[in-house]
Design a protein around this motif. Sequence first.
Motif, short mmCIF file in Angstrom:
data_model
loop_
_atom_site.label_atom_id
_atom_site.label_comp_id
_atom_site.label_asym_id
_atom_site.label_seq_id
_atom_site.Cartn_x
_atom_site.Cartn_y
_atom_site.Cartn_z
N HIS A 36 7.34 -13.74 -1.45
CA HIS A 36 8.67 -14.09 -1.48
C HIS A 36 8.88 -14.90 -2.74
CE1 HIS A 36 7.32 -17.74 0.04
NE2 HIS A 36 6.73 -17.31 0.94
N CYS A 37 10.37 -14.80 -3.03
CA CYS A 37 10.88 -15.49 -4.22
C CYS A 37 12.36 -15.76 -3.85
CB CYS A 37 10.41 -15.12 -5.58
SG CYS A 37 11.45 -13.47 -6.28
N ALA A 38 13.00 -16.16 -4.67
CA ALA A 38 14.59 -16.32 -4.72
C ALA A 38 15.35 -15.04 -4.56
CB ALA A 38 15.11 -17.27 -5.60
N GLY A 39 15.98 -14.64 -3.42
CA GLY A 39 16.52 -13.39 -3.29
C GLY A 39 15.59 -12.02 -2.99
N TYR A 40 14.24 -12.45 -2.79
CA TYR A 40 13.57 -11.30 -2.51
C TYR A 40 12.29 -11.42 -1.45
CZ TYR A 40 10.70 -7.09 -3.66
OH TYR A 40 10.00 -5.73 -3.47
N ARG A 41 12.14 -10.89 -0.62
CA ARG A 41 10.73 -10.77 0.49
C ARG A 41 10.38 -9.49 0.59
NH1 ARG A 41 13.19 -15.53 -0.12
NH2 ARG A 41 14.52 -16.60 1.30
N ALA A 42 8.93 -9.41 0.51
CA ALA A 42 8.34 -8.29 0.62
C ALA A 42 6.84 -8.25 1.29
CB ALA A 42 8.25 -7.42 -0.69
N ALA A 43 6.47 -7.12 1.84
CA ALA A 43 5.11 -6.85 2.21
C ALA A 43 4.54 -5.64 2.21
CB ALA A 43 5.21 -7.31 4.10
N ALA A 44 3.45 -5.76 1.89
CA ALA A 44 2.60 -4.15 1.82
C ALA A 44 1.46 -4.31 2.62
CB ALA A 44 2.34 -3.96 0.21
N VAL A 45 1.21 -3.02 3.25
CA VAL A 45 -0.12 -2.78 4.15
C VAL A 45 -0.54 -1.54 3.73
CG1 VAL A 45 0.86 -4.64 5.68
CG2 VAL A 45 1.13 -2.26 6.07
N ALA A 46 -1.76 -1.53 4.27
CA ALA A 46 -2.45 0.08 4.20
C ALA A 46 -3.82 -0.04 5.29
CB ALA A 46 -2.87 0.21 2.97
N TRP A 47 -4.37 0.84 5.46
CA TRP A 47 -5.37 1.01 6.34
C TRP A 47 -6.62 0.64 5.32
CZ3 TRP A 47 -4.97 0.74 11.30
CH2 TRP A 47 -3.76 1.45 11.82
N SER A 48 -7.62 -0.02 5.94
CA SER A 48 -8.58 -0.58 4.98
C SER A 48 -9.45 0.70 4.45
CB SER A 48 -9.45 -1.52 5.48
OG SER A 48 -9.91 -1.28 7.04
N ALA A 49 -9.53 1.88 5.51
CA ALA A 49 -10.19 3.10 5.31
C ALA A 49 -9.85 3.69 3.99
CB ALA A 49 -10.11 4.13 6.37
N ASP A 50 -8.46 3.32 3.63
CA ASP A 50 -7.66 4.07 2.38
C ASP A 50 -7.72 3.11 1.31
OD1 ASP A 50 -7.20 6.36 3.88
OD2 ASP A 50 -5.70 5.34 4.82
N VAL A 51 -7.54 2.05 1.58
CA VAL A 51 -7.37 0.54 0.34
C VAL A 51 -8.33 -0.35 0.69
CG1 VAL A 51 -5.84 -0.51 -0.70
CG2 VAL A 51 -5.01 1.46 -0.22
N VAL A 52 -9.03 -0.73 -0.39
CA VAL A 52 -9.99 -1.94 -0.08
C VAL A 52 -9.27 -3.26 -0.15
CG1 VAL A 52 -11.74 -3.33 -1.04
CG2 VAL A 52 -11.74 -0.85 -0.86
N THR A 53 -8.15 -3.48 -0.84
CA THR A 53 -7.25 -4.84 -0.97
C THR A 53 -6.19 -4.45 -1.58
OG1 THR A 53 -7.49 -7.05 -1.41
CG2 THR A 53 -8.37 -5.57 -3.05
N ILE A 54 -5.14 -5.42 -0.98
CA ILE A 54 -3.64 -5.40 -1.82
C ILE A 54 -3.25 -6.67 -2.30
CG2 ILE A 54 -1.41 -4.76 -1.50
CD1 ILE A 54 -1.99 -2.60 0.54
N GLY A 55 -2.91 -6.85 -3.51
CA GLY A 55 -2.14 -8.14 -3.99
C GLY A 55 -0.89 -7.87 -4.54
N TRP A 65 -4.52 -10.00 9.00
CA TRP A 65 -3.98 -8.72 9.30
C TRP A 65 -4.77 -8.44 10.51
CZ3 TRP A 65 0.60 -7.89 7.07
CH2 TRP A 65 0.75 -8.40 5.83
N PRO A 66 -4.22 -7.36 11.23
CA PRO A 66 -4.86 -6.80 12.29
C PRO A 66 -6.21 -6.20 11.81
CG PRO A 66 -2.64 -6.14 12.59
CD PRO A 66 -2.81 -6.80 11.12
N ALA A 67 -7.18 -5.88 12.61
CA ALA A 67 -8.37 -5.34 12.21
C ALA A 67 -8.18 -3.79 11.64
CB ALA A 67 -9.33 -5.11 13.38
N GLY A 68 -8.73 -3.61 10.52
CA GLY A 68 -8.59 -2.22 10.09
C GLY A 68 -7.38 -2.27 9.02
#
Length: 239
Positions: A89-108, A79-82
């Motif tokens: 993705h799976c059959a019939g679905y794709r998705a992404a989630a992002v946030a600023w690292s100042a607000d969220v340490v990590t996402i899974g 991901w871009p800095a910060g």
Amino acid sequence: MTETGLLAALLPADAVAVEAFTDDPHAVLFAEEEATLGRSVDKRRREFTTARVCAHRALATLGLPPAPILPGPRREPQWPAGVVGSITHCAGYRAAAVAWSADVVTIGIDAEPNAVVPPGVLDHVALAEEHAWLGPLQAHHPEVCWDRLLFSAKESVYKAWFPLAGRWLGFDDAVITVEPSTGTFSARLLVAGPIVAGCELTGFTGRWMLGKGLLITAITLPAVTAPAVTGPAVTGPEL
């Protein structure tokens, strides 16, 4: 594609989620992204492309300029800095989630079809403590494929873990507990975790849901709180 929907319901307001249930045949990748696909089969190309477009749109919502999202050494999105984020993705679905690292340490995040895992997978994924709750939950709530939910939770754990630790986490390195009534789960790490906010990370808490035939799990670790886990749960990166 939409920035609201299933996944967004599992994430805090600080995170941006974009999901798609179909592939746009006219979607275009950055040349650098296209080059990573090599001779990939059509299915792989479609899921990669749509998931990457979801990620591009999520980053645009944060106000970032268009840029390729290339896979790292373990195929993890770089991901871009910060910014922190996750793709699934799976059959019939794709998705992404992002946030600023100042607000969220990590996402899974992870999405799976609400279907029983293939033969042999559960033996590879589930620990004895997890087998103990799988049977009773399946008996009382047969509408959910709990073995698949366990798999998804462990995938989300790994995706949240890797950016912080920079090393592999096996299916047997975390134990998961699921709470069916609240749509939550917890993951207790069985190996030493990285130091986050001055404390050793000992686990994660996450949320899950069943919708449109999909099981979706999500973990976020807010930047304003030190990691604290009181119960079990989770694991793997995603292109």
